[in-house]
Design an enzyme around this catalytic site. Structure first.
Site, PDB file in Angstrom:
ATOM      1  N   HIS A  40      49.114 -30.417  35.047  1.00  0.00           N
ATOM      2  CA  HIS A  40      49.618 -29.266  35.796  1.00  0.00           C
ATOM      3  C   HIS A  40      50.355 -28.273  34.892  1.00  0.00           C
ATOM      4  O   HIS A  40      50.263 -27.062  35.090  1.00  0.00           O
ATOM      5  CB  HIS A  40      50.528 -29.752  36.926  1.00  0.00           C
ATOM      6  CG  HIS A  40      50.906 -28.699  37.900  1.00  0.00           C
ATOM      7  ND1 HIS A  40      50.003 -28.106  38.755  1.00  0.00           N
ATOM      8  CD2 HIS A  40      52.095 -28.120  38.163  1.00  0.00           C
ATOM      9  CE1 HIS A  40      50.622 -27.215  39.497  1.00  0.00           C
ATOM     10  NE2 HIS A  40      51.889 -27.203  39.158  1.00  0.00           N
ATOM     11  N   LEU A  68      53.053 -19.447  39.309  1.00  0.00           N
ATOM     12  CA  LEU A  68      51.716 -18.999  39.715  1.00  0.00           C
ATOM     13  C   LEU A  68      51.759 -17.836  40.700  1.00  0.00           C
ATOM     14  O   LEU A  68      50.778 -17.104  40.833  1.00  0.00           O
ATOM     15  CB  LEU A  68      50.914 -20.158  40.302  1.00  0.00           C
ATOM     16  CG  LEU A  68      50.435 -21.198  39.284  1.00  0.00           C
ATOM     17  CD1 LEU A  68      49.736 -22.348  39.992  1.00  0.00           C
ATOM     18  CD2 LEU A  68      49.515 -20.571  38.250  1.00  0.00           C
ATOM     19  N   GLU A  69      52.873 -17.652  41.378  1.00  0.00           N
ATOM     20  CA  GLU A  69      53.009 -16.541  42.327  1.00  0.00           C
ATOM     21  C   GLU A  69      53.509 -15.261  41.662  1.00  0.00           C
ATOM     22  O   GLU A  69      53.469 -14.183  42.258  1.00  0.00           O
ATOM     23  CB  GLU A  69      53.945 -16.939  43.476  1.00  0.00           C
ATOM     24  CG  GLU A  69      53.380 -17.994  44.400  1.00  0.00           C
ATOM     25  CD  GLU A  69      53.390 -19.406  43.817  1.00  0.00           C
ATOM     26  OE1 GLU A  69      52.418 -20.144  44.084  1.00  0.00           O
ATOM     27  OE2 GLU A  69      54.342 -19.772  43.086  1.00  0.00           O
TER      28      GLU A  69
END
Length: 164
Positions: A90, A59-60
């Site tokens: 998730h 996600l980063e």
């Protein structure tokens, strides 16, 4: 009918490549990176023309790609990571959002990005794909960097000259 054709160009000499690698699922991500960097070198990209940054997880990755794209210092970027299915939702969230973020950076900043974030059901599947996916990302980044550079020169292709 005659038509133009731009052949595949995998010549990496002189290209600057940025790599963003997630650290989550680190053994898989390191194997992806090793295969990717080896293929970049094999295709002529000099070591000093590659910048690697790492981030905590998938996600980063888009934010780091965005900062690299904003710099204007790279011909193409590569995203590396691994999202392995667990027992919760998730997996879908991380897979979908990281992929969408990478695509958005690519289109917003007009830069080629090879997406090497694996999404697999098991660790074994991820490990089995690292070598080929890492190499594929290197080839994709180089091919797309060369193609986008060539297409940038086509501004007037196919338009009649108004002065004739």
């Amino acid at each position: 009918m005659d038509h133009g054709f731009y052949p595949t160009n995998l010549e990496g000499e002189g290209l600057r490549i940025g790599i963003v690698q997630a650290r989550f699922n680190e053994p898989v991500c390191e194997a992806l990176r090793e295969a990717c960097v080896a293929e970049l070198e094999q295709l002529g990209v000099a070591g000093e023309d590659v910048l690697l940054v790492t981030v905590p997880g998938a996600l980063e990755v888009p934010l780091a790609l965005q900062k690299m794209a904003e710099s204007g210092q790279f011909d193409a970027l590569i995203a590396l990571g691994a999202v392995i299915r667990g027992e919760t939702y998730h997996f879908e969230l991380v897979s979908n959002e990281s992929g969408a973020g990478i695509t958005r950076v690519c289109l917003d900043f007009n830069i080629a990005i090879a997406n090497g974030i694996l999404t697999t059901d098991t660790d074994a599947q991820a490990h089995a794909r690292t070598r080929e996916k890492g190499r594929d990302c290197a080839r994709t980044a180089i091919e797309m960097a060369n193609l986008t550079a060539a297409l940038d020169g086509l501004q007037d292709h196919g338009q009649d000259d108004e002065n004739e």
